[in-house]
Design a protein around this motif. Structure first.
Motif, PDB file in Angstrom:
ATOM      1  N   VAL A   6       0.837  -1.218   0.000  1.00 16.10           N
ATOM      2  CA  VAL A   6       0.000   0.000   0.000  1.00 16.10           C
ATOM      3  C   VAL A   6       0.859   1.252   0.000  1.00 16.10           C
ATOM      4  N   ASP A   7       1.961   1.227   0.747  1.00 21.90           N
ATOM      5  CA  ASP A   7       2.808   2.435   0.796  1.00 21.90           C
ATOM      6  C   ASP A   7       3.347   2.776  -0.584  1.00 21.90           C
ATOM      7  N   ALA A   8       3.800   1.739  -1.304  1.00 20.91           N
ATOM      8  CA  ALA A   8       4.341   1.987  -2.657  1.00 20.91           C
ATOM      9  C   ALA A   8       3.220   2.453  -3.584  1.00 20.91           C
ATOM     10  N   ILE A   9       2.067   1.851  -3.454  1.00 18.47           N
ATOM     11  CA  ILE A   9       0.910   2.237  -4.295  1.00 18.47           C
ATOM     12  C   ILE A   9       0.524   3.685  -4.037  1.00 18.47           C
ATOM     13  N   ARG A  10       0.510   4.082  -2.773  1.00 20.73           N
ATOM     14  CA  ARG A  10       0.090   5.463  -2.447  1.00 20.73           C
ATOM     15  C   ARG A  10       1.022   6.496  -3.077  1.00 20.73           C
ATOM     16  N   GLU A  11       2.280   6.102  -3.295  1.00 19.75           N
ATOM     17  CA  GLU A  11       3.235   7.014  -3.953  1.00 19.75           C
ATOM     18  C   GLU A  11       2.774   7.348  -5.383  1.00 19.75           C
ATOM     19  N   ASP A  12       1.970   6.452  -5.979  1.00 19.66           N
ATOM     20  CA  ASP A  12       1.513   6.669  -7.365  1.00 19.66           C
ATOM     21  C   ASP A  12       0.348   7.648  -7.440  1.00 19.66           C
ATOM     22  N   PHE A  13      -0.179   8.058  -6.272  1.00 21.81           N
ATOM     23  CA  PHE A  13      -1.376   8.913  -6.218  1.00 21.81           C
ATOM     24  C   PHE A  13      -1.064  10.167  -5.413  1.00 21.81           C
ATOM     25  N   PRO A  14      -0.440  11.174  -6.038  1.00 21.93           N
ATOM     26  CA  PRO A  14      -0.067  12.396  -5.290  1.00 21.93           C
ATOM     27  C   PRO A  14      -1.258  13.025  -4.562  1.00 21.93           C
ATOM     28  N   ILE A  15      -2.455  12.865  -5.126  1.00 22.21           N
ATOM     29  CA  ILE A  15      -3.645  13.499  -4.529  1.00 22.21           C
ATOM     30  C   ILE A  15      -3.863  13.021  -3.104  1.00 22.21           C
ATOM     31  N   LEU A  16      -3.379  11.809  -2.796  1.00 23.20           N
ATOM     32  CA  LEU A  16      -3.605  11.250  -1.459  1.00 23.20           C
ATOM     33  C   LEU A  16      -2.771  11.968  -0.390  1.00 23.20           C
ATOM     34  N   GLN A  17      -1.808  12.790  -0.869  1.00 21.68           N
ATOM     35  CA  GLN A  17      -1.017  13.580   0.103  1.00 21.68           C
ATOM     36  C   GLN A  17      -1.670  14.933   0.372  1.00 21.68           C
ATOM     37  N   ARG A  18      -2.759  15.200  -0.327  1.00 23.70           N
ATOM     38  CA  ARG A  18      -3.398  16.522  -0.222  1.00 23.70           C
ATOM     39  C   ARG A  18      -3.880  16.806   1.191  1.00 23.70           C
ATOM     40  N   LYS A  19      -3.898  18.102   1.506  1.00 20.73           N
ATOM     41  CA  LYS A  19      -4.612  18.578   2.681  1.00 20.73           C
ATOM     42  C   LYS A  19      -5.840  19.325   2.175  1.00 20.73           C
ATOM     43  N   ILE A  20      -6.931  19.337   3.000  1.00 20.35           N
ATOM     44  CA  ILE A  20      -8.156  20.028   2.562  1.00 20.35           C
ATOM     45  C   ILE A  20      -8.596  20.980   3.672  1.00 20.35           C
ATOM     46  N   GLY A  21      -9.682  21.694   3.388  1.00 19.03           N
ATOM     47  CA  GLY A  21     -10.248  22.563   4.436  1.00 19.03           C
ATOM     48  C   GLY A  21     -10.242  24.023   4.060  1.00 19.03           C
ATOM     49  N   GLY A  22      -9.552  24.337   2.954  1.00 17.61           N
ATOM     50  CA  GLY A  22      -9.500  25.749   2.531  1.00 17.61           C
ATOM     51  C   GLY A  22     -10.653  26.101   1.626  1.00 17.61           C
ATOM     52  N   ASP A  23     -10.407  27.077   0.761  1.00 21.68           N
ATOM     53  CA  ASP A  23     -11.436  27.622  -0.131  1.00 21.68           C
ATOM     54  C   ASP A  23     -11.748  26.641  -1.269  1.00 21.68           C
ATOM     55  N   VAL A  24     -12.991  26.140  -1.320  1.00 20.67           N
ATOM     56  CA  VAL A  24     -13.332  25.125  -2.337  1.00 20.67           C
ATOM     57  C   VAL A  24     -13.619  25.757  -3.697  1.00 20.67           C
ATOM     58  N   THR A  25     -13.699  27.097  -3.747  1.00 17.01           N
ATOM     59  CA  THR A  25     -14.017  27.701  -5.060  1.00 17.01           C
ATOM     60  C   THR A  25     -12.776  27.772  -5.948  1.00 17.01           C
TER      61      THR A  25
END
Ligand SMILES: Cc1ncc(COP(=O)(O)O)c(CN[C@@H](CS)C(=O)O)c1O
Length: 420
Positions: A6-25
């Protein structure tokens, strides 16, 4: 320990490192995003690995061209890649070849293609179509409306209290008036894995076709359409690490050969006069106009990506996660999960927390970075049958972890405290 890295797989998906909570517009990361994303809405759409994004970029950057028309070099490169994508999909689902693989926009369009190209021409008032109470609107509304247009009787196999199909009722409803049985392989709400081979036998015993909706099975487990003996089978690229804008309709060659086209225009014709036209060979007969070229090439890359990891291992990974999520959520008696037990379902749980509307729950867990779905999941009649207006749903995939489920469970507990 997981059956996949799973750790190696997650490296293929940069979006999974995202943080959220800011301006959605403003799309994409912004400096006021501060909460780590926990993406648990894979039943709605999966994330896309770099390998697939690169395949799309490579196409547009180096061999973008229209297909089957030009004889110039680029067009030939694009045409070969597009045709190879059909061969790759055929191999992945156990079809005989590209003739049995039609690229559409999504599962919904695949259902509509058969409903209009076959159903509208073949069904009449003396016929019946048998669905199940757990069908997604993509098949339920489609066949329901075709029933209204043709007079065919549309019947629904009951779901029992554990969210499984009542097979005695199935054997009652499918009779010699039945021309089509349309059934979801894995329910996107209950997680129920339906006995599609048994239903195929039942349909064929009565001279009916079976259409299997594989939107929640092909991405998550090995599927062989010939083992099932499906006459039609549909799924979407965006739920299996591929792009939006591509779906697949599998159909037995001899059936597709007999079917009239669904959309007319360029590509799908062989010869046109002012009076009439003749059709291209399969599968092109059902792919009118400029087709989903980049999406088909990207779906090929997505299948290579998943196959490299192994569908059996992905299924086992999801089974571990869903059983853990089921046990952790139902450790509290104020949580109700719909469908079979955690050790006998696809990789999703739809549930409600007593006293908290699903929309409020999903909004609260979102504050903790957790992305789940809330609503009817395009199965409104099923929710009516369950006696609930809506449910929250967590759905897992190859890059999710037990730790992410812990974040979900803790966020649900925050909602419990808030509304308790
Ligand atoms: C069983 C099943 N059948 C058909 C579809 C339609 O797939 P499309 O790619 O949107 O055409 C879906 C997509 N279900 C999404 C969106 S409602 C979900 O959140 O559950 C499905 O789960």
């Amino acid at each position: 320990s997981y059956p996949i890295d799973v750790d190696a797989i997650r490296e293929d998906f940069p979006i999974l490192q995202r943080k959220i909570g800011g301006d959605v517009t403003v799309p994409g990361p912004s400096e006021d995003d501060d909460t780590p994303l926990v993406y648990l809405d894979n039943g709605a759409t999966s994330q896309t690995p770099d390998q697939v994004v690169d395949a799309i970029a490579d196409y547009y950057r180096t061999y973008n061209s229209n297909v089957h028309r030009g004889i110039h070099h680029l067009s030939q490169e694009a045409s070969v890649a597009y045709e190879n994508a059909h061969d790759r999909v055929a191999e992945f689902i156990g079809a005989n070849g590209r003739e049995e693989v039609v690229f559409t926009k999504n599962t919904t369009e695949s259902e509509n293609l058969v409903a209009y190209a076959w159903g509208l021409n073949e069904l009449g008032p003396e016929d019946s179509v048998v669905l199940t109470q757990m069908e997604h609107h993509a098949s339920l509304v489609t066949w329901q409306q075709i029933g209204k247009k043709t007079g065919a009787d549309v019947r629904f196999i009951r779901v029992d209290e554990e969210g499984r199909l009542d097979m005695d009722h199935a054997r009652e409803l499918v009779d010699d008036s039945t021309k089509m049985v349309s059934v979801v392989h894995v329910s996107n709400t209950l997680g129920t894995v339906n006995p599609v081979s048994e239903l195929a036998d039942l349909a064929h015993d009565h001279g009916a076709y079976i259409f299997v909706d594989g939107a929640q099975s092909v991405p998550n487990r090995p599927v062989d359409v010939q083992d099932i003996d499906a006459d039609f089978f549909a799924f979407s690229g965006h739920k299996m690490c591929g792009p939006t804008g591509i779906g697949v309709l599998y159909g037995k060659e001899e059936i597709l050969e007999e079917m009239e086209p669904y959309l007319y225009g360029g590509e799908m014709i062989r010869r046109v006069s002012y009076d009439d036209a003749s059709w291209e060979d399969l599968p092109w007969k059902f792919e009118a106009g400029t087709p989903v070229i980049a999406q088909g090439i990207a779906l090929h890359a997505a299948i290579d990506y998943l196959d490299d990891i192994g569908m059996e291992k992905i299924q086992r990974h999801e089974e571990q996660l869903v059983e853990y999520a089921y046990d952790e959520l139902t450790a509290f008696d104020d949580v109700e999960i719909y469908g079979p037990p955690g050790d006998d379902r696809g990789g999703l749980v739809a549930f409600n927390l007593d006293g908290v509307h699903a929309h409020d729950l999903s909004s609260i867990v979102n504050d903790y970075g957790v992305a789940i779905r809330a609503g009817d999941h395009c199965t409104q009649p099923l929710h009516d049958t369950l006696g609930v207006a809506a449910s929250a749903r967590a759905s897992f995939y190859l890059y999710n972890t037990h730790e992410e489920i812990d974040v979900l469970v803790d966020a649900v507990d925050e909602a419990r405290q808030l509304f308790g």
